[in-house]
Design an enzyme around this catalytic site. Structure first.
Site, PDB file in Angstrom:
ATOM      1  N   ARG A 182       0.838  -1.201   0.000  1.00  0.00           N
ATOM      2  CA  ARG A 182       0.000   0.000   0.000  1.00  0.00           C
ATOM      3  C   ARG A 182       0.871   1.249   0.000  1.00  0.00           C
ATOM      4  O   ARG A 182       0.575   2.224  -0.693  1.00  0.00           O
ATOM      5  CB  ARG A 182      -0.931   0.003   1.211  1.00  0.00           C
ATOM      6  CG  ARG A 182      -1.999  -1.077   1.176  1.00  0.00           C
ATOM      7  CD  ARG A 182      -2.890  -1.030   2.401  1.00  0.00           C
ATOM      8  NE  ARG A 182      -3.739   0.152   2.414  1.00  0.00           N
ATOM      9  CZ  ARG A 182      -4.483   0.518   3.467  1.00  0.00           C
ATOM     10  NH1 ARG A 182      -4.450  -0.195   4.588  1.00  0.00           N
ATOM     11  NH2 ARG A 182      -5.240   1.603   3.396  1.00  0.00           N
ATOM     12  N   CYS A 239      -1.400   5.804   9.388  1.00  0.00           N
ATOM     13  CA  CYS A 239      -1.682   4.600   8.602  1.00  0.00           C
ATOM     14  C   CYS A 239      -2.840   4.963   7.687  1.00  0.00           C
ATOM     15  O   CYS A 239      -2.880   6.067   7.158  1.00  0.00           O
ATOM     16  CB  CYS A 239      -1.985   3.403   9.513  1.00  0.00           C
ATOM     17  SG  CYS A 239      -3.278   3.720  10.743  1.00  0.00           S
TER      18      CYS A 239
END
Length: 281
Positions: A182, A239
């Site tokens: 990611r 995050c």
């Protein structure tokens, strides 16, 4: 037991000692799974904290998928259980610690510093053969806190402005806790587009947890995060939406460092306020 972690055997030894226990199991892709698991089986006397409903505030335009609730809102929920700053509180999820770490951060940030995470989670509790049941404790009554002083988070948080400062100053590290795929922009299963905040480095939360679902040793974590101490630097952690970043923050505290700042809006907020071409490595 420290103010960070507790083992299954340590918890079992104090289970009848007026300890407050919260089950935080959750699934980002199926928000009902955690509560269904809790209803089926949990540690005796555990209450349930839902990531979306209890550990997050109201989603508004461009504030991320799991914004922190107002401190007074969460403080009222905690107080409704009869919890005081002297109470021992144990939080757990399955074995990845993402959601338990978020609850741990929020409780510590309100001054409940005797809150600990069950190391190894519910999976290890069962493996050890300790008791579980499906009895649901009476839910607390919602209360309002009457206080003349404003209630604020007592652990460091980072605004978008502070993130932008971290981008441009050598004295800050901007650290992304997401999986590397990611971070580098190969995949993005949740948020509008793939990539990372410019200037961030990737220290995935998966690195601080072992294959059995335990936090790695203090010695490992001290070495893993030693670059923070070497430069005497501050760090901002994010995050996707302020959940797995809390795993990294907890591991940093286990390693002996001061609490770093949480940017709870994370990549999900950044995408909303910066709808630009993805940044890839």
């Amino acid at each position: 037991m420290t103010n960070t972690l507790i083992s299954a055997s340590e918890l079992n030894a104090i289970l009848d000692n007026n300890v407050f226990i919260f089950d935080c199991r959750f699934d980002l892709f199926n928000p009902d799974v955690g509560f269904n698991q809790y209803q089926s089986e949990h540690i005796p006397n555990a209450h349930y904290l839902h990531l979306n409903n209890d550990l997050s505030g109201q989603i508004a335009s461009e504030n991320g998928r799991h914004p922190l609730p107002k401190p007074e809102q969460f403080a009222a929920l905690v107080a409704s259980y009869g919890i005081t700053p002297d109470s021992t509180v144990v939080v757990y999820d399955d074995k990845n610690h993402c959601y338990a770490s978020r609850a741990w951060w929020m409780l510590h940030a309100l001054g409940y510093t005797k809150t600990v995470v069950l190391n190894g989670g519910f999976s290890n509790w069962k493996q050890q053969g300790f008791t579980t049941n499906s009895e649901i404790p009476e839910p607390p009554e919602k209360q309002k806190i009457s206080s003349q002083k404003p209630i604020n988070w007592q652990l460091p948080t980072a605004s978008v402005e502070k993130v932008k400062t971290a981008q441009s100053q050598d004295s800050f590290f901007l650290i992304d806790a997401r999986e590397n795929q990611r971070f580098i922009g190969e995949v993005e299963p949740i948020d509008p587009y793939a990539g990372h905040i410019p200037g961030a480095i990737n220290k995935t939360w998966l690195d601080v947890i072992d294959s059995e679902g335990f936090f790695k040793s203090k010695e490992f974590l001290a070495d893993y995060w030693s670059f923070l101490q070497e430069k005497d630097s501050d760090s901002v952690h994010y995050c996707g939406s302020g959940v797995t970043a809390c795993v990294n923050i907890l591991s940093i505290i286990i390693a002996g460092h001061k609490p770093p700042a949480l940017y709870s809006g994370g990549w999900s907020q950044w995408c909303g306020i910066n709808p630009k071409k993805p940044i890839k490595s």
